[in-house]
Design a protein around this motif. Structure first.
Motif: not given
Length: 144
Positions: A68-71, A110-111, A130-133
C-alpha cells in the motif's frame, strides 16, 4: 530498516490521518477494512504531509502494508510529474528516489527507476499503472 511499531487504536480523522496513526495502522492493517475507509483513501494520504512516513513503510520489508505504501509512492510520483512539479516539490521527489535507490530492495529500486523514467519521459504515464496500483501488482521496468 524497521519503523517503530505501536498499537493501532484507530484514526481520529481517516481523511487526514497523522503520521503516527498511519504508521500504527500499517503494522496492523487488518484492524481496519480498507472498504470502510473514505473513497480514494490512497489518493488522500499520498500527499506531502505523509510521504516521508509512506516511504519509510515502503522500505520496511516486514511492514504488512508495504505494498500500500509503495502504491502511494507511485501516486505521489505521478502527481508530481503530471503537474510539472506544481503539486509537490521536485527536490522532495528526487530525495525519495535517492533514498529508495540507496536503501531499498528491488521493489523500491524499481519504483525509483520508473520514477526517473517518468520524469524524463512524462508520456510513460498511464493512470492504471501509476494511480490504480498496476505497477505494484505487476512490477516491471518502464521504457526498457
Amino acid at each position: 530498516m524497521s519503523v517503530q511499531q505501536s498499537a493501532f487504536t484507530g484514526f481520529t480523522n481517516p481523511v487526514d490521518p497523522t503520521a503516527a496513526e498511519l504508521r500504527a495502522w500499517a503494522y496492523q492493517p487488518d484492524s481496519v477494512s480498507l472498504q470502510s475507509m473514505p473513497a480514494d483513501w490512497d489518493l488522500l494520504v499520498a500527499g506531502d504531509h505523509l510521504i516521508g512516513t509512506l516511504a519509510d513503510l515502503a522500505l520496511d520489508p516486514r511492514c504488512p502494508a508495504r505494498r500500500f505504501a509503495l502504491h502511494c509512492l507511485h501516486i505521489y510520483a505521478a502527481d508530481t510529474v503530471r503537474t510539472n512539479f506544481r503539486a509537490h516539490p521536485k527536490r522532495r521527489l528526487r530525495k525519495l528516489v535517492e533514498q529508495a535507490e540507496a536503501r531499498g530492495d528491488d521493489l523500491n529500486r524499481q519504483w525509483a527507476y520508473n520514477t526517473r523514467m517518468l520524469i524524463a519521459r512524462p508520456d510513460l504515464f498511464n493512470y492504471h499503472d501509476w494511480c490504480e496500483g498496476g505497477l505494484v501488482r505487476n512490477p516491471r521496468k518502464l521504457g526498457s
